[in-house]
Design an enzyme around this catalytic site. Sequence first.
Site, short mmCIF file in Angstrom:
data_model
loop_
_atom_site.label_atom_id
_atom_site.label_comp_id
_atom_site.label_asym_id
_atom_site.label_seq_id
_atom_site.Cartn_x
_atom_site.Cartn_y
_atom_site.Cartn_z
CD GLU A 43 -2.66 1.08 2.69
OE1 GLU A 43 -2.25 0.41 3.66
OE2 GLU A 43 -3.74 1.71 2.71
CE LYS A 114 -7.33 1.12 3.49
NZ LYS A 114 -6.19 1.73 4.21
CB CYS A 155 -4.25 -1.92 4.29
SG CYS A 155 -3.29 -1.96 5.83
N1 LIG Z 1 -3.31 1.19 6.29
C1 LIG Z 1 -4.24 0.51 6.92
O1 LIG Z 1 -5.35 0.36 6.44
C2 LIG Z 1 -3.82 -0.07 8.25
C3 LIG Z 1 -4.76 -1.14 8.75
C4 LIG Z 1 -4.30 -1.71 10.05
O2 LIG Z 1 -3.17 -1.50 10.48
C5 LIG Z 1 -5.23 -2.52 10.84
O3 LIG Z 1 -4.89 -2.83 11.99
O4 LIG Z 1 -6.31 -2.85 10.35
#
Ligand SMILES: NC(=O)CCC(=O)C(=O)O
Length: 270
Positions: A43, A114, A155
Amino acid sequence: MTKILAAVVQLQSTEEKSRNVDTAARLVTAAAQRGASFVALPELFNCIGRWEAVVAEAEPITGPTSRRMSELAANLGITLLAGSIAEQSEVAGKIYNTSLLFGPDGRQLACYRKRHLFDVDVPDRVTVRESEFVMPGEEIVGTQLPDFTLGQSICYDLRFPELFRALADRRADVIAVPAAFAFGTGCDHWEVLLRARAIENQAFVIAPNQHGRHTPTLQSYGRSMIVDPWGTVLATAADGESFALAELDFQRLQDIRRHLPALAHRRDGQ
Ligand SMILES: NC(=O)CCC(=O)C(=O)O
């Protein structure tokens, strides 16, 4: 073809875009030279740090980072998932967090924005308000490639099993999770969630993560991983900027689905 070699590239990106893109290109090339035909970046691979800096570096989809990735894919003859980049949006001061997929001829095959934004405040672990700077995407993206169907996520999406089930409904054989998963949550949740999504959707999960400190207050967990549909971790990247390789055996995927047809046993289409 029932087998391919896949790679996850792990980066410690910063706000210095040219360095990040050069490092990404070097590691993608090294993975392709080892035989990987599908390579995935993490990401915000081209710029991560303070949100103001990320927004300032946002590009249109056809901007310089995507042109470089398209050329890289074509020169190496690989399918390249350009993790995510900050994409300029129609709203001033806001971006989309966008993952682009390029084919071996350099053509852009897919674009996923996203959907779930990381707005959390976990004391002593991580505090982020992504939605102040990022607009959520709407579309669910599954793309049929010559050897497999790829489902896309980014993510924090990993925590939403309904997105992964929707990708399974689009017949995803491989689900990508490019990430900058926080250190404070990743140490307890990263591997568990990746393996759960792989097992429950009977798909390979390809999860390139950022690693290390990007700024004094932003740290990613690393442990980029490739997980098979049985939930076995096939490969994990070493700490630092590196890559990990694993064979995706699609015959094994079909065997698991045939022997344990859990997706066919769902009630009421859920
Ligand atoms: N960049 C993100 O979306 C981080 C997501 C993350 O760390 C989580 O715990 O879920």
